[in-house]
Design an enzyme around this catalytic site. Structure first.
Site, PDB file in Angstrom:
ATOM      1  N   GLY A   1      15.819   4.077   1.148  1.00  0.00           N
ATOM      2  CA  GLY A   1      14.503   3.693   1.671  1.00  0.00           C
ATOM      3  C   GLY A   1      13.979   4.779   2.602  1.00  0.00           C
ATOM      4  O   GLY A   1      14.755   5.539   3.149  1.00  0.00           O
TER       5      GLY A   1
ATOM      6  N   GLY B   1       0.817  -1.200   0.000  1.00  0.00           N
ATOM      7  CA  GLY B   1       0.000   0.000   0.000  1.00  0.00           C
ATOM      8  C   GLY B   1       0.851   1.249   0.000  1.00  0.00           C
ATOM      9  O   GLY B   1       0.336   2.361  -0.124  1.00  0.00           O
TER      10      GLY B   1
ATOM     11  N   GLU C   1      10.248   3.214   6.875  1.00  0.00           N
ATOM     12  CA  GLU C   1      10.273   2.946   8.324  1.00  0.00           C
ATOM     13  C   GLU C   1      10.752   4.157   9.120  1.00  0.00           C
ATOM     14  O   GLU C   1      10.278   4.421  10.222  1.00  0.00           O
ATOM     15  CB  GLU C   1      11.200   1.767   8.612  1.00  0.00           C
ATOM     16  CG  GLU C   1      10.665   0.450   8.070  1.00  0.00           C
ATOM     17  CD  GLU C   1      11.658  -0.660   8.256  1.00  0.00           C
ATOM     18  OE1 GLU C   1      11.513  -1.433   9.215  1.00  0.00           O
ATOM     19  OE2 GLU C   1      12.617  -0.744   7.453  1.00  0.00           O
TER      20      GLU C   1
ATOM     21  N   GLY D   1       2.929   1.907  -2.307  1.00  0.00           N
ATOM     22  CA  GLY D   1       3.043   2.338  -3.693  1.00  0.00           C
ATOM     23  C   GLY D   1       4.212   1.736  -4.438  1.00  0.00           C
ATOM     24  O   GLY D   1       4.670   2.312  -5.426  1.00  0.00           O
TER      25      GLY D   1
END
Lengths: 448, 341, 156
Positions: free
Chosen positions: B289, B47, B292, B49
């Site tokens: 990334g 979710g 998180e 993307g």
């Protein structure tokens, strides 16, 4: 070849958006198959107990009951999550054999024609349990005489022959002696649930060609397939896993808990088997983030620089360690923070208690230690009479610095990121902090 | 009894990739005969993307429009091995694999174009809109759609690519902890503004303002989604959530959403952010990334802001109203004791 | 007591279902009528992902025995979605990224559609207020509020 970027960097509309806003997107529990059976799990009501027997007679009398699965039905009755990435030992059973170690541990799976029948039959199973003393407090679990949680006799995971994951750089005791101040504080956190709005679940469907298709909301489809193949002793290519529609993951759908048993049920009955957690199971039984006790002892100079940092982390993995040993290594790599500290000592323990096993969650291994080291930084600032920005800039790592785990810092932008945040909130930084960059330190700046 | 305001900050970094590596991802890309491209993966979009982002990476690499890419995921019969979506590894590893596969497919396109246009591959460029042309000669251009069709039906050639990306698995030195845990690190700095009600112990987070450095934003709107969603989850972690309110006692565990407390929409703070891009050395188009990290830095920023507001440091999460009131009581008792000492 | 037949309107059509006593509207919609946009997040009234409209009013279908809606009109997201294109609320959610995993989205959109019909010019605070019974774990709510505000704006 292509000048500039034409798509990367654009806020294009989500390619799957229409499915979500129309409600047409099909999640695992929205699927249904002819002849589908429902699986409900019978779970331990006690925190820690010997399993003396299981009486299925009440369940068998329920209209719609099809069959039960016990540990005897499971070809390789051990979860191998970390085994797949080379971390041992294997310690958790798919279905309990002679012991249960947390309230909610799965013992018997009931398969029935309808959900209502599965619920009724599961409730009619009688477990003959002999309660054992349980331990919930990590410090008690580490003390002599504590109830032993694991089947192999220890309440700590063993890392290469030691009870802890270690990082050792320099000489922290010398650092503490040389420091102008030494402070020590303990930070404590609680277990936390992922609480995705969609519960964990799967449907295993026997195919005409003897294969099994498993529709699942796992975050890691090959991980799930490989684990299932090992547990069921099936060639991996007899399994087909289909997923990709996940109603919230956050790390809570990586543990491969439902697929092996649903697939076993499909194997044993020749019918599709649906195993979807209830909300109560999702809240109480699915893995949580670990609670941690993090002690940070710092040796600090008058100018706010940290010369020595000792971190002791106790991580409560619960009754089975699942992915926590992996996370503790990651914790050890990040516990000292994005700071240049010449002497670092980290001991990180994976401690077993009789609670719901813990596992991956957003920020696995890092979230709690960043809470700890950033509150500690403010304490340092207060101690030496500096503002919170200055103490962080002074200690910030830069490219070329040595991290506590001896990797050389690269791609660092802590300094620039703090400068941008200060500008955003209208905090005027002094000229020397505004001039700092993450470029490697010169020799004069103490560079390597 | 008063409502006291405070401001606090925190700075963090967050690693990209499964710790110690050994988490490969593969991708397959092939052209259809109408010149659109299919990207086939086993990777899972949660979710956040991921499917959209890899389509953008594929389109960018292939020089075609975003609408020319179809991404198929999460079927082990068609998608090659992928380790899974966790550890902020998706954009980085899957993105790199897709980029490599798309590059191989692109190279087949360019090879065919160079033959048809009678130009060296190095003299060709992609216009980003689905055409290949000779640099400096805009009339010498071919549509990728036509090339794909001719490849299949006239030349009997594939326009396809395979990609894999892996950080090799490494080990930890058992004595020193020396290790190579990650591919790169993203950074965040958060400033939180809170208001503490000293009568009820309730903490309102008024504002969370942050700077994030993420390498390169593949899709700024989706990065923003992680920033806002992550900040909310951080508020929830800092002040509300626990499965064991009296840890390590297992009493009063939640069964449902009524008992597992999380902030509602009226409790959500104002969120402001700025995003920096310093391309990483090894991410696709420099990506790091982000998914998180955004839930991490606000937690200590909030706890530090509480100290700024009421002068107590609370070292246990979640910081419940009970914790605030007990801390204020302890502070008052300590002050009284000092007063009498 | 045995099963009984319950008749009601689903969107524009009349339906009849055979149900055991105390079968919820959620179960009937999902398992007998193919309305899987009605999500199954908790069955405890705690998350709002099962929200549908009964005679235009939002209800938690997981708590409602289907016998209670006999003869009434039920609207699900399937009923609201046009054959071609999108309902204005859906378009706003799409354009504003008012979703991530999408699981809470049908419930949010049903609430929004019902609300905007009665309050076409809401304040931001009023929008925030109606969402208090629906849980989202991904977005932090801000994009959902933005989407509903945008839908209201587009309706003017």
């Amino acid at each position: 070849m292509t000048a500039g970027l034409h798509v990367v960097g654009q806020s294009v509309e989500r390619s799957d958006g229409v499915g979500f806003v129309t409600g047409r997107a099909a999640y695992t529990a929205d699927l249904t198959f002819p002849g589908m059976l429902h699986l409900r799990m019978v779970r331990s009501p006690l925190h820690h107990a010997r399993v003396r027997g299981v009486d299925l007679s009440g369940a068998e009398r329920v209209k719609g009951f099809v069959r039960a699965l016990t540990h005897e039905d499971v070809p390789h009755n051990v979860y191998t999550i970390l085994g797949l990435i080379g971390v041992e030992p294997e310690e958790e059973f798919v279905l309990a054999v002679d012991r249960v170690r947390y309230m909610g541990e799965p013992v018997v799976a009931i398969l029935a024609e309808t959900e209502a029948a599965a619920i009724e039959a599961a409730a009619a199973v009688r477990l003959d349990l002999e309660e054992l003393p349980a331990v919930f407090d990590m410090e008690q679990a580490l003390a002599p005489g504590a109830p032993v949680v694991t089947h192999w006799g220890s309440n700590t995971f063993i890392y290469e022959g030691d009870t802890k994951r270690k990082v050792r750089l320099g000489d922290v005791e010398a650092g503490f002696r040389d420091a102008d101040h030494v402070i020590e504080h303990v930070y404590r956190t609680s277990p936390i649930e992922h609480a995705p709005i969609e519960a964990t679940g799967c449907i295993a469907v026997p195919e005409p060609n003897g294969r099994f298709t498993v529709y699942t909301n796992t975050q890691a489809i090959y991980f799930s397939l490989d684990n299932t193949s090992i547990i069921l002793q099936l060639q991996p290519n007899r399994l087909r896993f289909i997923g990709g529609m996940v109603g919230g993951g956050f790390g809570g759908k990586v543990d491969v808990i439902v697929e092996p048993l649903a697939t076993l049920g499909a194997m044993k009955t020749g019918r599709p088997v649906r195993y979807v957690y209830t909300r109560t199971e999702e809240m109480q039984v699915s893995s949580t983030r670990s609670a941690e006790i993090i002690t940070i002892r710092d040796g600090i100079m008058a100018d706010g620089s940290i010369v020595a940092r000792k971190v002791t982390a106790l991580v409560d993995c619960g009754a089975y360690s699942r992915q926590t040993p992996y996370a503790i290594t990651k914790l050890a790599a990040n516990a000292a923070g994005p700071y240049r500290i010449p002497n670092v000592w980290i001991d990180a323990y994976c401690v077993y208690t009789n609670r719901t096993p813990t596992s991956a969650m957003r920020g696995f291994g890092v979230t709690w230690v960043t809470f700890a080291h950033e509150v500690q930084m403010d304490r340092i600032a207060e101690l030496v009479g500096l503002d919170p920005w200055t103490v962080r800039f002074r200690n910030a790592h830069r490219n070329g610095d040595l991290k506590p785990h001896r990797k050389i810092v690269a791609d660092a932008t802590l300094i620039e990121t703090m400068q941008a945040a200060a500008e955003l909130v209208g905090t005027e930084l002094p000229a020397d902090l505004r001039a700092m960059t993450s470029a490697p330190r010169t020799a004069a700046e103490g560079g390597r | 009894m008063a409502k006291l305001r405070g401001t606090g900050m925190a700075a963090v970094n967050y690693p990209t990739g499964m710790n110690l590596g050994g988490d490969p991802s593969q991708a397959l890309v092939h052209a259809t005969t109408s010149g659109s491209f299919n990207v086939v993966l086993a990777a899972t979009d949660l979710g956040q993307g991921l499917k959209t982002v890899v389509a953008q990476i594929a389109a960018e690499t292939l020089g075609v429009g975003y609408d020319q890419i179809v991404v198929q995921t999460a079927d082990t019969d068609t998608g090659p091995h992928d380790m899974g979506t966790f550890a902020s590894r998706g954009t980085h590893r899957v993105g790199n694999a897709v980029k490599a596969a798309a590059a191989e497919a692109r190279d087949s396109v360019l090879q065919l174009a160079s033959e048809e246009l009678e130009a060296a591959v190095t003299d060709l460029e992609l216009d980003g809109a689905g055409n290949v042309r000779v640099v400096g000669s805009p009339d010498k251009t071919l549509a990728i759609a036509d090339l794909a069709s001719r490849a299949q039906f006239q030349y009997g050639r594939t326009i396809a690519g395979r990609g894999v990306w892996m950080k090799p698995k490494s080990t930890v030195d058992p004595d020193t902890g020396a290790m190579d845990p990650d591919s790169t690190q993203a950074y965040a700095c958060t400033v939180a503004d809170v208001e503490v009600d000293t009568e009820t112990g309730m903490v309102s987070v008024l504002r969370i303002r942050s700077a994030y450095e993420v390498g390169r934003q593949m899709n700024p709107a989706l990065v923003h989604g992680q920033i806002v969603g992550g900040a909310w989850m951080a508020v929830s972690h800092a002040l509300y959530e626990t499965t064991e309110p009296y840890y390590p006692l297992r009493d009063h565990r939640p069964h449902d959403f009524a008992e597992y407390l999380m902030p509602g929409p009226a409790d959500a703070p104002e969120i402001e952010s700025v995003v920096l891009e310093v391309p990483s050395s090894n991410g696709p188009y420099g990506a790091k990334g982000v998914g998180e990290m955004t839930a991490n830095s606000p937690i200590p920023a909030i706890v530090n802001a509480i100290h700024d507001a009421i002068g107590v440091r609370i070292d246990t999460l979640p910081v419940t109203p009970e914790a605030i009131l007990r801390a204020l009581d302890a502070k008052a008792a300590a002050a009284a004791a000092e007063g009498t000492a | 007591m045995g099963s009984s037949v319950v008749a009601f309107e689903l969107g524009e059509r009349e339906v009849e279902v055979l149900v055991a006593p105390l079968t919820t509207l959620q179960a009937v919609l999902r398992t007998q009528l193919g309305q899987t946009s009605v999500k199954d997040g908790c069955r405890q009234g705690g998350c709002g992902s099962c929200t549908v409209l009964v005679d235009g009013e939002p209800v938690l279908s997981c708590l409602l025995p289907v016998e209670d809606i006999a003869g009434r009109r039920v609207t699900t997201l399937e009923s609201l979605t046009p054959v071609d294109g999108l309902h204005p609320v859906q378009r706003a959610f799409l354009e504003r990224n008012g979703f991530q995993c999408g699981y809470c989205t049908p419930g949010m959109e049903m609430l929004a559609a019902a609300f905007l019909k009665r309050h076409p010019e809401p304040s931001r605070d009023e929008i925030v207020d109606i969402l208090s019974g629906n849980v989202c774990r991904c977005t932090g709510y801000e994009p959902i509020v933005d989407a509903i505000a945008a839908a209201a704006e587009a309706g003017r």
